[in-house]
Design a protein around this motif. Structure first.
Motif, PDB file in Angstrom:
ATOM      1  N   MET A 165       0.850  -1.199   0.000  1.00 11.95           N
ATOM      2  CA  MET A 165       0.000   0.000   0.000  1.00 11.95           C
ATOM      3  C   MET A 165       0.879   1.240   0.000  1.00 11.95           C
ATOM      4  N   LYS A 166       0.583   2.206  -0.872  1.00 13.22           N
ATOM      5  CA  LYS A 166       1.380   3.419  -0.946  1.00 13.22           C
ATOM      6  C   LYS A 166       1.289   4.182   0.375  1.00 13.22           C
ATOM      7  N   LYS A 167       2.370   4.923   0.707  1.00 10.10           N
ATOM      8  CA  LYS A 167       2.430   5.625   1.988  1.00 10.10           C
ATOM      9  C   LYS A 167       1.232   6.556   2.161  1.00 10.10           C
ATOM     10  N   LYS A 168       0.941   7.358   1.147  1.00  6.39           N
ATOM     11  CA  LYS A 168      -0.133   8.334   1.290  1.00  6.39           C
ATOM     12  C   LYS A 168      -1.491   7.655   1.423  1.00  6.39           C
ATOM     13  N   HIS A 169      -1.633   6.488   0.779  1.00 10.77           N
ATOM     14  CA  HIS A 169      -2.905   5.772   0.856  1.00 10.77           C
ATOM     15  C   HIS A 169      -3.075   5.146   2.236  1.00 10.77           C
ATOM     16  N   LEU A 170      -1.968   4.682   2.820  1.00 16.94           N
ATOM     17  CA  LEU A 170      -2.031   4.114   4.164  1.00 16.94           C
ATOM     18  C   LEU A 170      -2.465   5.164   5.178  1.00 16.94           C
ATOM     19  N   VAL A 171      -1.954   6.378   5.044  1.00 12.72           N
ATOM     20  CA  VAL A 171      -2.337   7.466   5.951  1.00 12.72           C
ATOM     21  C   VAL A 171      -3.836   7.735   5.846  1.00 12.72           C
ATOM     22  N   LEU A 172      -4.346   7.806   4.614  1.00 12.42           N
ATOM     23  CA  LEU A 172      -5.778   8.041   4.426  1.00 12.42           C
ATOM     24  C   LEU A 172      -6.604   6.924   5.053  1.00 12.42           C
ATOM     25  N   PHE A 173      -6.156   5.676   4.866  1.00  6.39           N
ATOM     26  CA  PHE A 173      -6.892   4.536   5.421  1.00  6.39           C
ATOM     27  C   PHE A 173      -6.945   4.589   6.939  1.00  6.39           C
ATOM     28  N   LEU A 174      -5.810   4.828   7.571  1.00  4.40           N
ATOM     29  CA  LEU A 174      -5.765   4.844   9.028  1.00  4.40           C
ATOM     30  C   LEU A 174      -6.585   5.987   9.600  1.00  4.40           C
ATOM     31  N   THR A 175      -6.544   7.144   8.914  1.00  4.67           N
ATOM     32  CA  THR A 175      -7.325   8.289   9.391  1.00  4.67           C
ATOM     33  C   THR A 175      -8.817   7.986   9.289  1.00  4.67           C
ATOM     34  N   SER A 176      -9.219   7.373   8.187  1.00  2.00           N
ATOM     35  CA  SER A 176     -10.631   7.023   8.005  1.00  2.00           C
ATOM     36  C   SER A 176     -11.072   5.996   9.042  1.00  2.00           C
ATOM     37  N   LEU A 177     -10.183   5.034   9.337  1.00  2.00           N
ATOM     38  CA  LEU A 177     -10.496   4.013  10.337  1.00  2.00           C
ATOM     39  C   LEU A 177     -10.721   4.643  11.700  1.00  2.00           C
TER      40      LEU A 177
ATOM     41  N   ARG B 259     -12.181  12.202   1.833  1.00  2.00           N
ATOM     42  CA  ARG B 259     -12.029  12.117   0.389  1.00  2.00           C
ATOM     43  C   ARG B 259     -11.515  10.733   0.014  1.00  2.00           C
ATOM     44  N   PHE B 260     -11.913  10.287  -1.143  1.00  2.00           N
ATOM     45  CA  PHE B 260     -11.520   8.962  -1.579  1.00  2.00           C
ATOM     46  C   PHE B 260     -10.560   9.069  -2.756  1.00  2.00           C
ATOM     47  N   LEU B 261      -9.774   8.028  -2.957  1.00  2.00           N
ATOM     48  CA  LEU B 261      -8.858   8.015  -4.084  1.00  2.00           C
ATOM     49  C   LEU B 261      -9.632   7.964  -5.392  1.00  2.00           C
ATOM     50  N   TYR B 262      -9.172   8.736  -6.355  1.00  2.00           N
ATOM     51  CA  TYR B 262      -9.802   8.737  -7.670  1.00  2.00           C
ATOM     52  C   TYR B 262      -9.585   7.373  -8.323  1.00  2.00           C
ATOM     53  N   ASP B 263     -10.634   6.827  -8.872  1.00  2.00           N
ATOM     54  CA  ASP B 263     -10.566   5.528  -9.550  1.00  2.00           C
ATOM     55  C   ASP B 263     -10.711   5.752 -11.047  1.00  2.00           C
TER      56      ASP B 263
ATOM     57  N   LYS C 102      -4.819  15.197 -15.172  1.00  2.00           N
ATOM     58  CA  LYS C 102      -5.517  14.651 -16.338  1.00  2.00           C
ATOM     59  C   LYS C 102      -4.932  13.293 -16.720  1.00  2.00           C
ATOM     60  N   ALA C 103      -3.600  13.183 -16.662  1.00  2.00           N
ATOM     61  CA  ALA C 103      -2.961  11.899 -16.968  1.00  2.00           C
ATOM     62  C   ALA C 103      -3.402  10.829 -15.978  1.00  2.00           C
ATOM     63  N   ALA C 104      -3.503  11.200 -14.708  1.00  2.00           N
ATOM     64  CA  ALA C 104      -3.959  10.247 -13.686  1.00  2.00           C
ATOM     65  C   ALA C 104      -5.396   9.823 -13.948  1.00  2.00           C
ATOM     66  N   GLU C 105      -6.226  10.771 -14.333  1.00  2.00           N
ATOM     67  CA  GLU C 105      -7.625  10.465 -14.618  1.00  2.00           C
ATOM     68  C   GLU C 105      -7.765   9.565 -15.840  1.00  2.00           C
ATOM     69  N   LEU C 106      -6.869   9.698 -16.799  1.00  2.00           N
ATOM     70  CA  LEU C 106      -6.891   8.830 -17.972  1.00  2.00           C
ATOM     71  C   LEU C 106      -6.585   7.385 -17.600  1.00  2.00           C
ATOM     72  N   GLY C 107      -5.780   7.203 -16.542  1.00  2.00           N
ATOM     73  CA  GLY C 107      -5.463   5.854 -16.098  1.00  2.00           C
ATOM     74  C   GLY C 107      -3.990   5.542 -15.961  1.00  2.00           C
TER      75      GLY C 107
ATOM     76  N   HIS D  55      -4.575  12.274  -3.815  1.00  2.00           N
ATOM     77  CA  HIS D  55      -5.915  11.669  -3.865  1.00  2.00           C
ATOM     78  C   HIS D  55      -6.168  10.953  -5.187  1.00  2.00           C
ATOM     79  N   TYR D  56      -5.077  10.709  -5.908  1.00  2.00           N
ATOM     80  CA  TYR D  56      -5.146   9.893  -7.112  1.00  2.00           C
ATOM     81  C   TYR D  56      -4.348   8.618  -6.857  1.00  2.00           C
ATOM     82  N   ASP D  57      -4.783   7.538  -7.449  1.00  2.00           N
ATOM     83  CA  ASP D  57      -4.124   6.249  -7.202  1.00  2.00           C
ATOM     84  C   ASP D  57      -2.891   6.131  -8.098  1.00  2.00           C
ATOM     85  N   VAL D  58      -1.934   7.041  -7.889  1.00  2.00           N
ATOM     86  CA  VAL D  58      -0.726   7.056  -8.711  1.00  2.00           C
ATOM     87  C   VAL D  58       0.505   7.210  -7.831  1.00  2.00           C
ATOM     88  N   ASP D  59       1.626   6.729  -8.341  1.00  2.00           N
ATOM     89  CA  ASP D  59       2.916   7.026  -7.736  1.00  2.00           C
ATOM     90  C   ASP D  59       3.458   8.306  -8.353  1.00  2.00           C
TER      91      ASP D  59
END
Length: 402
Positions: free
Chosen positions: A1-13, A56-60, A201-206, A263-267
């Motif tokens: 799990m990416k560092k920034k995503h782990l922080v968001l998860f723990l805060t939400s928990l 806020r949730f990660l952009y999918d 925009k690049a992140a939103e493209l995928g 807040h995007y699912d990117v490195d």
């Protein structure tokens, strides 16, 4: 799990846990003593301010890529990605131990390589080499090829000439280097935002990773500092030298990019001069290897043997690909080992000749030379790498895991 995503998860928990009562005695089930206790007791609870990011949730993007066990990629220009060469490059990756592509989304001149939506502020810089970037990414998803979006930041002739106030001028004209290239100014936060909107925009493209290149001032800027006209923006009144201001501005941009893309699912990755790891900081261009590395998921040093002067005890490193890369890797490993949370190292290596270094025939780079660089990295515990060839003509029959 990416560092920034782990922080968001723990805060939400934490928010979810705090929503549940800490006392499970209901008033209608309690006896007289319990009712009296509940009525009179002030529970020691505090109202917690929930960070905005927790809600806020990660952009999918809707695409699903697995991070390879080790990224091994090639550089792909916009024309290659959108042309017939893409089929050949895709076959190269599929038929070897390669597994990733770094694709130009904003290239060296300042153009974006796809057509943005109508009304976009980026319409006038579009060179739509890639007709349908989403379809391209869906194809890469199907084939299991990891996509990285390359965005050239502060080398940008188009923006510099359109907005001289965001660049450097001399005698009223936008300054260009010896190659005729113009740069925009890392002190100007408007430039930061301009590039991050493209990254989003690049992140939103995928795309799964955003790689920022030319995250620096122009080469040799320290010698031009006093002769060029430019703004230092918010950095003007800081009590520090111009060298320290440059380092702070470049580092601050990387930190800003990290935050904006959190807040995007990117490195997030940054290309950096290899020599920046060998010194405390590169004062002319504002790159501090350790400080930049502290704000990225991946650091990609450009360690092409052809780009070193006499170094590592080698008069001409271009002639010694294995020794050059091995010597560099040892230095980088030492620098990164001092960081609390070091990024993944994924250097750029060379699959091209450098005739400008020679008065006679240039050192040829083929199968043996490419494999020697990869082997040098692997022997030093660095298993990820990217291969550069500006024309995307890569050496055939290379063993990418020698």
């Amino acid at each position: 799990m990416k560092k920034k995503h782990l922080v968001l998860f723990l805060t939400s928990l934490l928010v979810v846990v705090c929503a549940f009562p800490i006392h499970n005695v209901r008033a209608d089930e309690a006896g007289p003593k319990e009712v009296q206790l509940l009525a009179g007791k002030k529970l020691g609870l505090k109202t917690l301010k929930v960070p905005e990011s927790a809600a806020r949730f990660l952009y999918d993007s809707g695409l699903d890529f697995d991070y390879p066990e080790a990224v091994r990629g090639i550089y792909v220009t916009g024309p290659s990605a959108g042309g017939s060469n893409m089929e050949e490059l895709t076959k190269l990756v599929e038929s070897t131990d390669l597994n990733a592509m770094v694709i130009d989304i904003k290239e060296d001149h300042g153009n974006i390589t796809f057509e943005p939506p109508e009304g976009s502020p980026y319409e006038d810089i579009a060179q739509p080499y890639i007709d349908d970037p989403r379809a391209m990414l869906e194809m890469l998803e199907e084939k299991g090829i990891y996509p990285i979006a390359r965005i050239v930041v502060f080398k940008d002739s188009l923006l510099a000439k359109k907005r001289p106030d965001l660049s450097y001028t001399k005698n009223g004209e936008v300054w260009v280097n010896g190659k005729g290239e113009a740069f925009v100014n890392p002190f100007m936060k408007e430039v930061w935002k301009y590039n991050l909107e493209i990254a989003k925009k690049a992140a939103e493209l995928g795309f799964q990773e955003i790689q920022f290149d030319y995250v620096r001032f122009p080469e040799g800027f320290g010698t031009r500092d006093e002769i060029l006209d430019y703004s230092q923006g918010d950095y003007a009144n800081l009590e520090m030298s111009n060298v320290d201001k440059r380092v702070k501005a470049v580092t601050d941009f990387v930190a800003y990019a990290e935050d904006e893309l959190s807040h995007y699912d990117v490195d997030v990755s940054v290309d950096i001069f290899g020599y920046a790891a060998t010194i405390e900081e590169a004062p002319n261009i504002g790159q501090n290897f350790s400080k930049i590395s502290s704000h990225v998921d991946v650091i990609s040093s450009m360690i092409y043997p052809s780009h070193w002067g006499p170094f590592f005890g080698l008069d001409k490193p271009d002639k010694h690909p294995y020794k050059t890369i091995s010597s560099y890797a040892k230095i980088e490993n030492e620098v990164l080992s001092k960081l609390e949370d070091p990024p993944t190292s994924r250097p750029w290596i060379q699959d091209f000749e450098a005739p400008w270094l020679y008065s006679g025939p240039a050192k040829q780079y083929g199968k043996a030379e490419v494999e020697a660089q990869i082997k040098a990295l692997q022997e030093n515990g660095i298993n990820e790498y990217l291969i550069w060839n500006a024309t995307n003509n890569y050496t055939p029959n290379v063993d990418y895991t020698p």
